[in-house]
Motif scaffolding. Structure first.
Motif, mmCIF file in Angstrom:
data_model
loop_
_atom_site.group_PDB
_atom_site.id
_atom_site.type_symbol
_atom_site.label_atom_id
_atom_site.label_comp_id
_atom_site.label_asym_id
_atom_site.label_seq_id
_atom_site.Cartn_x
_atom_site.Cartn_y
_atom_site.Cartn_z
ATOM 1 N N ARG A 149 1.735 6.366 -7.117
ATOM 2 C CA ARG A 149 0.651 7.243 -7.573
ATOM 3 C C ARG A 149 1.056 8.716 -7.450
ATOM 4 O O ARG A 149 0.802 9.511 -8.341
ATOM 5 C CB ARG A 149 -0.627 6.982 -6.779
ATOM 6 C CG ARG A 149 -1.312 5.710 -7.170
ATOM 7 C CD ARG A 149 -2.610 5.544 -6.390
ATOM 8 N NE ARG A 149 -3.220 4.262 -6.625
ATOM 9 C CZ ARG A 149 -4.028 3.982 -7.617
ATOM 10 N NH1 ARG A 149 -4.331 4.916 -8.480
ATOM 11 N NH2 ARG A 149 -4.538 2.777 -7.761
ATOM 12 N N GLU A 150 1.678 9.070 -6.320
ATOM 13 C CA GLU A 150 2.136 10.449 -6.142
ATOM 14 C C GLU A 150 3.193 10.808 -7.178
ATOM 15 O O GLU A 150 3.196 11.916 -7.713
ATOM 16 C CB GLU A 150 2.685 10.639 -4.735
ATOM 17 C CG GLU A 150 1.618 10.616 -3.665
ATOM 18 C CD GLU A 150 2.187 10.636 -2.265
ATOM 19 O OE1 GLU A 150 3.432 10.540 -2.120
ATOM 20 O OE2 GLU A 150 1.402 10.768 -1.308
ATOM 21 N N GLU A 164 2.392 1.633 -3.475
ATOM 22 C CA GLU A 164 1.381 2.050 -4.438
ATOM 23 C C GLU A 164 1.089 3.541 -4.291
ATOM 24 O O GLU A 164 0.989 4.261 -5.289
ATOM 25 C CB GLU A 164 0.103 1.245 -4.231
ATOM 26 C CG GLU A 164 -0.981 1.583 -5.231
ATOM 27 C CD GLU A 164 -2.229 0.748 -5.039
ATOM 28 O OE1 GLU A 164 -3.209 1.024 -5.739
ATOM 29 O OE2 GLU A 164 -2.234 -0.165 -4.197
ATOM 30 N N LEU A 165 0.977 4.017 -3.048
ATOM 31 C CA LEU A 165 0.744 5.433 -2.810
ATOM 32 C C LEU A 165 1.913 6.265 -3.321
ATOM 33 O O LEU A 165 1.722 7.302 -3.963
ATOM 34 C CB LEU A 165 0.522 5.677 -1.315
ATOM 35 C CG LEU A 165 0.263 7.116 -0.895
ATOM 36 C CD1 LEU A 165 -1.028 7.624 -1.527
ATOM 37 C CD2 LEU A 165 0.198 7.207 0.613
ATOM 38 N N GLU A 166 3.120 5.791 -3.058
ATOM 39 C CA GLU A 166 4.320 6.497 -3.529
ATOM 40 C C GLU A 166 4.345 6.571 -5.063
ATOM 41 O O GLU A 166 4.648 7.624 -5.633
ATOM 42 C CB GLU A 166 5.557 5.761 -3.011
ATOM 43 C CG GLU A 166 6.865 6.384 -3.422
ATOM 44 C CD GLU A 166 8.043 5.565 -2.928
ATOM 45 O OE1 GLU A 166 9.036 5.488 -3.670
ATOM 46 O OE2 GLU A 166 7.972 5.002 -1.815
ATOM 47 N N ALA A 206 0.829 -1.208 0.000
ATOM 48 C CA ALA A 206 0.000 0.000 0.000
ATOM 49 C C ALA A 206 0.863 1.257 0.000
ATOM 50 O O ALA A 206 0.568 2.229 -0.712
ATOM 51 C CB ALA A 206 -0.928 -0.004 1.202
ATOM 52 N N GLU A 207 1.941 1.248 0.778
ATOM 53 C CA GLU A 207 2.834 2.408 0.819
ATOM 54 C C GLU A 207 3.506 2.630 -0.532
ATOM 55 O O GLU A 207 3.607 3.757 -1.010
ATOM 56 C CB GLU A 207 3.891 2.219 1.905
ATOM 57 C CG GLU A 207 3.350 2.332 3.302
ATOM 58 C CD GLU A 207 4.383 2.005 4.363
ATOM 59 O OE1 GLU A 207 5.537 1.651 4.007
ATOM 60 O OE2 GLU A 207 4.043 2.114 5.550
#
Length: 109
Positions: free
Chosen positions: A63-64, A59-61, A56-57
């Motif tokens: 996406r950003e 994926e968030l990184e 999840a971390e």
């Protein structure tokens, strides 16, 4: 004096071997095997949770990072995909239905 040192070394080795033997014997009993299986299950759950958190971390990184790369200053009037005119100019066609008229205007029937 020398005999006392060897006596202490021998007693220490005996205690060490006895403790290791008891632990090994306890590990192969029904309770010991059950405890080890439960510990393995707990370890697998912790690993799964850590893996999901890391995923999840990341994926968030990503996406950003993608948003930062794609969100740049927009150029007004730049030719691009999806750009549309707000109002057609007078005398110019803007749709496919008028292309046939433009192609036949200068031809002789």
């Amino acid at each position: 004096m020398r005999g006392a040192i060897w006596f202490v070394v021998g007693a220490g080795a005996g205690v060490y071997a006895m403790v290791k033997g008891r632990r090994a014997a306890e590990a192969f009993t029904a309770d010991g095997l059950r405890d080890r299986a439960q510990a393995l299950g707990v370890g697998a759950r912790i690993f799964r949770d850590e893996l999901a958190t890391g995923k999840a971390e990341k994926e968030l990184e990503l996406r950003e990072w993608i948003e930062a790369r794609t969100a740049g200053p927009k150029q007004i009037g730049a030719a691009g995909v999806g750009q549309q005119r707000l109002a057609p100019e007078i005398g110019h066609s803007t749709g496919p239905e008028n292309e046939a008229q433009q192609n036949t205007e200068g031809s002789n029937p």
